[in-house]
Design an enzyme around this catalytic site. Structure first.
Site, PDB file in Angstrom:
ATOM      1  N   HIS A  24       0.831  -1.208   0.000  1.00 52.68           N
ATOM      2  CA  HIS A  24       0.000   0.000   0.000  1.00 52.68           C
ATOM      3  C   HIS A  24       0.869   1.263   0.000  1.00 52.68           C
ATOM      4  O   HIS A  24       0.502   2.273  -0.610  1.00 52.68           O
ATOM      5  CB  HIS A  24      -0.910   0.015   1.235  1.00 52.68           C
ATOM      6  CG  HIS A  24      -2.002  -1.001   1.184  1.00 52.68           C
ATOM      7  ND1 HIS A  24      -3.330  -0.661   1.070  1.00 52.68           N
ATOM      8  CD2 HIS A  24      -1.969  -2.354   1.220  1.00 52.68           C
ATOM      9  CE1 HIS A  24      -4.065  -1.761   1.042  1.00 52.68           C
ATOM     10  NE2 HIS A  24      -3.264  -2.802   1.140  1.00 52.68           N
ATOM     11  N   ASP A 121      -5.025   6.287   2.221  1.00 51.67           N
ATOM     12  CA  ASP A 121      -5.252   4.964   1.653  1.00 51.67           C
ATOM     13  C   ASP A 121      -6.712   4.564   1.846  1.00 51.67           C
ATOM     14  O   ASP A 121      -7.344   4.904   2.855  1.00 51.67           O
ATOM     15  CB  ASP A 121      -4.332   3.946   2.338  1.00 51.67           C
ATOM     16  CG  ASP A 121      -4.388   2.580   1.684  1.00 51.67           C
ATOM     17  OD1 ASP A 121      -5.358   1.840   1.949  1.00 51.67           O
ATOM     18  OD2 ASP A 121      -3.484   2.250   0.899  1.00 51.67           O
ATOM     19  N   TRP A 369      -2.588  -6.738  -6.547  1.00 52.07           N
ATOM     20  CA  TRP A 369      -2.799  -5.797  -7.638  1.00 52.07           C
ATOM     21  C   TRP A 369      -1.493  -5.232  -8.178  1.00 52.07           C
ATOM     22  O   TRP A 369      -1.335  -5.076  -9.392  1.00 52.07           O
ATOM     23  CB  TRP A 369      -3.740  -4.675  -7.215  1.00 52.07           C
ATOM     24  CG  TRP A 369      -4.103  -3.760  -8.337  1.00 52.07           C
ATOM     25  CD1 TRP A 369      -3.835  -2.437  -8.457  1.00 52.07           C
ATOM     26  CD2 TRP A 369      -4.804  -4.122  -9.548  1.00 52.07           C
ATOM     27  NE1 TRP A 369      -4.336  -1.936  -9.649  1.00 52.07           N
ATOM     28  CE2 TRP A 369      -4.934  -2.950 -10.338  1.00 52.07           C
ATOM     29  CE3 TRP A 369      -5.348  -5.320 -10.025  1.00 52.07           C
ATOM     30  CZ2 TRP A 369      -5.574  -2.956 -11.573  1.00 52.07           C
ATOM     31  CZ3 TRP A 369      -5.982  -5.322 -11.264  1.00 52.07           C
ATOM     32  CH2 TRP A 369      -6.077  -4.147 -12.016  1.00 52.07           C
ATOM     33  N   ASP A 390      -8.745  -9.200  -2.409  1.00 50.98           N
ATOM     34  CA  ASP A 390      -9.053  -8.802  -3.779  1.00 50.98           C
ATOM     35  C   ASP A 390      -8.355  -9.677  -4.818  1.00 50.98           C
ATOM     36  O   ASP A 390      -8.635  -9.557  -6.010  1.00 50.98           O
ATOM     37  CB  ASP A 390      -8.646  -7.340  -3.994  1.00 50.98           C
ATOM     38  CG  ASP A 390      -7.142  -7.142  -3.835  1.00 50.98           C
ATOM     39  OD1 ASP A 390      -6.652  -7.354  -2.716  1.00 50.98           O
ATOM     40  OD2 ASP A 390      -6.481  -6.763  -4.813  1.00 50.98           O
TER      41      ASP A 390
END
Length: 469
Positions: A24, A121, A369, A390
């Site tokens: 992140h 974030d 991701w 995710d």
């Protein structure tokens, strides 16, 4: 740049607050560098928990919020409970630190706030409200894809339609049912986290989405239209506020704007130099995911049986039940010679350079991701093995929306894995082959970040929007 984070030309700045995980923090730092290049100063607030290294980013100003994280939160094995605990522990210190930044800046030109806005974030669901209480608009940076974020926004509808367990009722008989409105996702692809109960996870998702709707001034996404245009359109409709697709950030930002959780073993690049073009399968399950010893051994047998050279990242502590966390898990004795002759094992790699290396022809990935985008941008087909969160959404998009990869399978079985590896690495031709589809997306990603391209225009729009807040 002045050490206080002010822009050398305008005096206006953006305050940013990354979530304290490396996957992140890196996109936040990349966005920070791009905003600074467009004339905004940047002050990076950060938690002391998993803090970034300011020495690696001398162009940015770093300010600790000096939070106090309870031990049970810092060491929690339940990822969702940990994220909830981090929000609880950091809300008040963040509020105080942001108020101090606002007071330090005072009024700018023509009475404007020096702090234009704060970018937090997307997992910081308590921070947009805290920013609002000191009079600073907040935008959220999503470090997942648009499809994953859309899935979060759709969760109230999905729960009402019975896609999640309610009052103990099980959806097992619907696991392979396609989710209406989120095609090609199936029920089994919806976001879940092993080790966290569904009610806790759904509570967390509700907190995140409610904060977006109630307290944010917009959302910034590390993606691009060529791969997620329909999802971006639906997000804008759901939120009724701006959504800026500014990715792929790692192609736009300087290479230095990256946080490494471990020191990469650069010797693997020399090993790759000795391999034939597109012959090596790169294997990495990211910075957080773990597998058990049985799965590890099946992976090893599958890689050996495929006949394909491989570069395998085995992070310390990533194999449960392997004994010493600091030592690589033991390979079955029958495979030691195969690994020595055909494989390369490292604790961590310089992943972007590995994926860009001409010897790499495939990527066995957890579909985080950042990793997914990096593979897309280098035209590397993927063997998908999502672990949680995710990743299941991104994996389904790789295999059934973009056509750039194959599924390793839910059950680890060495013979099937070896067969799938050989299929991925084959020099299959044709417009629908994963390798050709991957190269098409690579070209689209590179077009996106060209001067005057969609990503550059989206960044310009974002900066203009920030100026007007």
């Amino acid at each position: 740049m002045a050490g206080d984070g002010r822009s050398p030309t305008t005096g206006r700045r953006v305050v940013m607050f990354p979530f304290p995980f490396a996957s992140h923090t890196t996109p936040m730092l990349q966005l920070a560098g791009l905003l600074r290049a467009r004339g905004l100063g940047v002050t990076m607030l950060h938690a002391d928990f998993n803090a970034p290294d300011p020495a690696r980013h001398p162009e940015l100003a770093f300010v600790s919020i000096r939070e106090s994280i309870p031990d049970e939160v810092a060491t929690s094995a339940d990822l969702v409970q940990q994220m909830i605990g981090l929000n609880d522990a950091c809300e008040a210190p963040f509020h105080a630190a942001l108020a101090a930044e606002l007071a330090r800046g005072g009024g700018g030109q023509s009475g404007q706030r020096e702090v234009a806005c704060v970018v937090v974030d997307g997992q910081w669901y308590k921070m947009p409200g805290a920013a609002g209480r000191v009079g600073v608009p907040a935008l959220a940076l999503r470090t997942d894809g648009a499809a994953a974020f859309l899935t979060l926004l759709s969760t109230p509808r999905l729960r009402a339609d019975g896609y999640f367990p309610i009052n103990g009722m099980c959806t097992r008989d619907r696991l392979d049912e396609v989710v209406l409105g989120l095609e090609p996702l199936r029920v089994r692809d919806l976001i879940r986290v092993d080790g966290s109960d569904d009610e806790t996870m759904l509570h967390f998702i509700a907190c995140v989405t409610d904060a977006m709707r109630a307290s944010s001034s917009g959302v910034v996404l590390n993606t691009f239209d060529a791969i997620e245009a329909p999802e971006l359109a639906k997000i804008r409709q759901e939120l009724s506020r701006p959504a800026f697709a500014v990715g792929p950030l790692h192609l736009l930002a300087p290479a230095a704007q990256q946080e490494e959780q471990h020191a990469p073993d650069r010797g693997c690049l020399a090993w790759l130099d000795e391999r034939s073009p597109r012959s090596v399968l790169y294997v990495s399950l990211g910075s957080v995911a773990t597998i058990d010893l049985t799965a590890f051994e099946e992976m090893a047998w599958g890689l050996a049986g495929s006949g394909v050279p491989f570069l395998w990242v085995i992070r310390p502590g990533s194999v449960r039940g392997a004994g010493d966390d600091d030592a690589p898990p033991p390979f079955p004795e029958e495979l030691i010679e195969t690994v020595r002759r055909r494989g390369k094992i490292v604790a961590w790699s310089p992943q972007r350079e590995v994926l860009a290396h001409p010897a790499v022809g495939g990527f066995w990935t957890h579909c985080g991701w950042n990793s997914t985008l990096e593979a897309v941008c280098e035209g590397v087909p993927m063997l998908v093995h999502p672990c949680f969160g995710d990743q299941t959404v991104s994996a389904r998009y790789v295999t059934h929306r973009w056509g750039t990869g194959l599924d390793v399978g839910r059950v680890f079985e060495r013979t099937a894995m070896a067969r799938t590896i050989r299929r991925l690495m084959a020099r299959e031709l044709g417009p629908q082959a994963p390798r050709e589809r991957a190269r098409l997306l690579m070209r689209q990603a590179r077009h996106c970040v060209e001067e005057g391209g969609p990503a550059s225009s989206a960044l310009d729009d974002l900066v203009e929007y920030m100026w007007g807040l």
